[in-house]
Enzyme design. Structure first.
Site, PDB file in Angstrom:
ATOM      1  CG  ASP A 165      -8.615   7.167   2.465  1.00 26.80           C
ATOM      2  OD1 ASP A 165      -8.540   6.180   1.723  1.00 26.80           O
ATOM      3  OD2 ASP A 165      -8.182   7.200   3.628  1.00 26.80           O
ATOM      4  CE  LYS A 213      -5.023   8.207  -4.221  1.00 28.61           C
ATOM      5  NZ  LYS A 213      -5.487   8.646  -2.893  1.00 28.61           N
ATOM      6  N   GLY A 235      -7.374   1.576  -1.429  1.00 22.85           N
ATOM      7  CA  GLY A 235      -8.744   1.138  -1.692  1.00 22.85           C
ATOM      8  C   GLY A 235      -9.402   2.196  -2.558  1.00 22.85           C
ATOM      9  CG  HIS A 236      -7.674   3.651  -5.667  1.00 23.33           C
ATOM     10  ND1 HIS A 236      -6.602   3.633  -6.512  1.00 23.33           N
ATOM     11  CD2 HIS A 236      -7.224   4.243  -4.530  1.00 23.33           C
ATOM     12  CE1 HIS A 236      -5.560   4.198  -5.915  1.00 23.33           C
ATOM     13  NE2 HIS A 236      -5.918   4.561  -4.719  1.00 23.33           N
ATOM     14  CD  GLN A 238      -0.934   4.042  -0.365  1.00 20.36           C
ATOM     15  OE1 GLN A 238       0.002   4.054  -1.147  1.00 20.36           O
ATOM     16  NE2 GLN A 238      -1.783   3.029  -0.334  1.00 20.36           N
TER      17      GLN A 238
HETATM   18  P1  IMP Z   1       0.793   0.978   5.424  1.00 20.21           P
HETATM   19  O1  IMP Z   1       0.801   1.629   4.078  1.00 20.21           O
HETATM   20  O2  IMP Z   1      -0.185  -0.156   5.522  1.00 20.21           O
HETATM   21  O3  IMP Z   1       2.162   0.612   5.895  1.00 20.21           O
HETATM   22  O4  IMP Z   1       0.257   2.061   6.486  1.00 20.21           O
HETATM   23  C1  IMP Z   1       0.979   3.242   6.802  1.00 20.21           C
HETATM   24  C2  IMP Z   1       0.041   4.417   7.021  1.00 20.21           C
HETATM   25  O5  IMP Z   1      -0.551   4.793   5.785  1.00 20.21           O
HETATM   26  C3  IMP Z   1      -1.132   4.123   7.961  1.00 20.21           C
HETATM   27  O6  IMP Z   1      -1.424   5.303   8.692  1.00 20.21           O
HETATM   28  C4  IMP Z   1      -2.276   3.802   7.030  1.00 20.21           C
HETATM   29  O7  IMP Z   1      -3.538   4.055   7.611  1.00 20.21           O
HETATM   30  C5  IMP Z   1      -1.973   4.773   5.892  1.00 20.21           C
HETATM   31  N1  IMP Z   1      -2.498   4.314   4.605  1.00 20.21           N
HETATM   32  C6  IMP Z   1      -2.011   3.333   3.823  1.00 20.21           C
HETATM   33  N2  IMP Z   1      -2.725   3.210   2.697  1.00 20.21           N
HETATM   34  C7  IMP Z   1      -3.686   4.147   2.767  1.00 20.21           C
HETATM   35  C8  IMP Z   1      -4.726   4.548   1.861  1.00 20.21           C
HETATM   36  O8  IMP Z   1      -4.907   4.015   0.764  1.00 20.21           O
HETATM   37  N3  IMP Z   1      -5.508   5.571   2.285  1.00 20.21           N
HETATM   38  C9  IMP Z   1      -5.308   6.214   3.463  1.00 20.21           C
HETATM   39  N4  IMP Z   1      -4.351   5.880   4.322  1.00 20.21           N
HETATM   40  C10 IMP Z   1      -3.532   4.859   3.969  1.00 20.21           C
END
Ligand code: IMP
Length: 428
Positions: free
Chosen positions: A15, A18, A42-43, A226
């Protein structure tokens, strides 16, 4: 002459903005390529006042006549991808040519069910706070060599074979361990065949297309999702995602050798946020943290969850510089810091009463890390209309220069608002 290859990575917990950085640099880029993660991302991109949120599509989709690649390292939820594509098509905004690697893995309905069931099973204190998008279970199948790849969706026999094996196993887990309803084979199979038909026109050899672009001297941008501290190896394990958001993940997730990369641009938010559970040394759970959340609209683009907010962490940032080989910083949301009288910046940690200048490996030490702050003077002026670095208030410039000195990396892009034009380029 070979084309320029740049990697955009998140230097914090995701977040960082990017999407808006990719969009701001887009005019110089011919090929945009997503390399890992899935619809957990979520870009957000704002063009001509309109907001677009991309979960799976690369952020370059709005640029006409470009190529947008989804690499083998991504896990694709076809339903989500097709929805995103349809929405863009309906608005006449699917301007780039999309290429999806046949080797990318598919997030199947049982992955999403397992993700939620496993998270519930973990119970208090063990939850990761996943996005529930099936990311972890899809990567588990990839590495245990039973995953369904996009190319399998195009081949009924291969799909049937893989699905029979997978559903037998997953239904046992779902029903016997998690007390969930099993999924009917025919429904899942028919759905997957439909996805295959819809995706077929886009499936191609992502690695080859990128290599040809490089050989033709075109600009290529690898787009990470991420962030570094959510990386499965280098992040705050186990509070991480299941892929490799670090820059090296770009090479693996797209099939490009590391020597091709010219520059690694780390996207750094001017403060820090985190969604989900896990250590966050500079978290501010008080009034100032709330102010950052409201001013910065810090709510998840994928799940809508309020983000945890806190201050810039230079220990973590120097670590991100190291593990990514970052050669450039894109600093976003500097405008959100306007009106803070003084701005804390974490310059070191204290762990068990001892000073620590390096980001610790191991979640137990990460939990214990107490930030040591320096306080920089704030500014009151509105930054949102500043188009040049020299026009920024002195204290804002000092904030930027402080980061450069602390990390030894130049800040070449500064975001002063969410729009494409609210971007200051500096010696870029
Ligand atoms: P997962 O990727 O859904 O398995 O989540 C694992 C961890 O990564 C959790 O703490 C999510 O909130 C975090 N996470 C996954 N994708 C994002 C992102 O795009 N932005 C911020 N945090 C993310």
């Amino acid at each position: 002459m070979k084309g320029r290859v740049e990697v955009i990575i998140g230097a914090q917990w995701g977040d960082e903005g990017k999407g808006r950085v990719v969009d701001a640099l887009g005019s110089r880029v011919d090929v945009f390529a997503r390399y890992q993660g899935g619809a957990n991302a979520g870009h957000t991109v704002i063009v001509e006042g309109k907001k677009y949120v991309f979960h799976l599509l690369p952020s370059g989709m709005l640029y006409p006549c470009r190529v947008c690649v989804i690499g083998n390292g991504v896990v694709i939820d076809p339903e989500q991808l097709l929805n995103e594509l349809r929405e863009l098509q309906e608005q006449g905004k699917d301007r780039a040519r999309l290429v999806i690697s046949g080797a990318a893995h598919v997030v199947m309905p049982y992955h999403k069910k397992l993700d939620t069931a496993q998270e519930n099973q973990r119970g208090k204190g063990r939850k990761i706070g996943t996005t529930g998008r099936g990311i972890g279970p899809a990567y588990v199948d990839k590495y245990s060599r039973c995953g369904v790849r996009v190319e399998d969706l195009l081949d009924g026999d291969s799909l049937r074979d893989k699905l029979e094996y997978n559903l037998d196993e997953k239904n046992l887990f779902l029903s016997k361990i998690y007390g969930e309803e099993p999924l009917p084979f025919d429904e899942v199979f028919d759905q997957a065949v439909e996805w295959g038909k819809a995706l077929a026109p886009y499936v191609g050899d992502a690695s080859l297309i990128i290599d040809e672009a490089i050989q033709e001297g075109r600009g290529v941008l690898f787009e990470g999702a991420q962030g570094t501290l959510l990386d499965v190896d280098h992040g705050t394990y186990p509070y991480v995602t299941s892929s490799s958001p670090v820059a090296a993940g770009g090479c693996v997730g797209l099939g490009v050798g590391p020597a091709a990369v010219d520059r690694v641009i780390g996207v750094v938010k001017a403060y820090c946020t985190r969604v989900g559970e896990g250590p966050f040394p500079t978290e501010d759970e008080g009034e100032s943290g709330n102010r950052l959340r409201e001013k910065g609209a810090e709510y998840g683009a994928t799940t809508g969850r309020p983000r945890r907010c806190g201050w810039l962490d230079l220990v973590a940032l120097r670590y991100a510089v190291r593990v990514n080989g970052m050669s450039s910083i894109a600093l976003t949301k500097l405008d959100v810091l306007t009106d803070f009288e003084r701005i804390p910046v974490c310059t070191g940690y204290e762990i068990d009463g001892k000073a620590e200048e390096h980001f610790p490996s191991g979640v137990h030490r990460q939990w214990k890390a107490k930030p040591v702050y320096e306080y920089l003077e704030g500014w009151k002026e509105d930054l949102s209309g500043c188009a040049e670095f020299d026009r920024l208030p002195l204290q804002a410039r000092k904030y930027v220069e402080y980061i450069e000195t602390a990390c030894g990396v130049p800040v070449n892009l500064i975001g002063v608002g969410p729009g494409r034009d609210q971007t200051i380029l500096r010696n870029f």
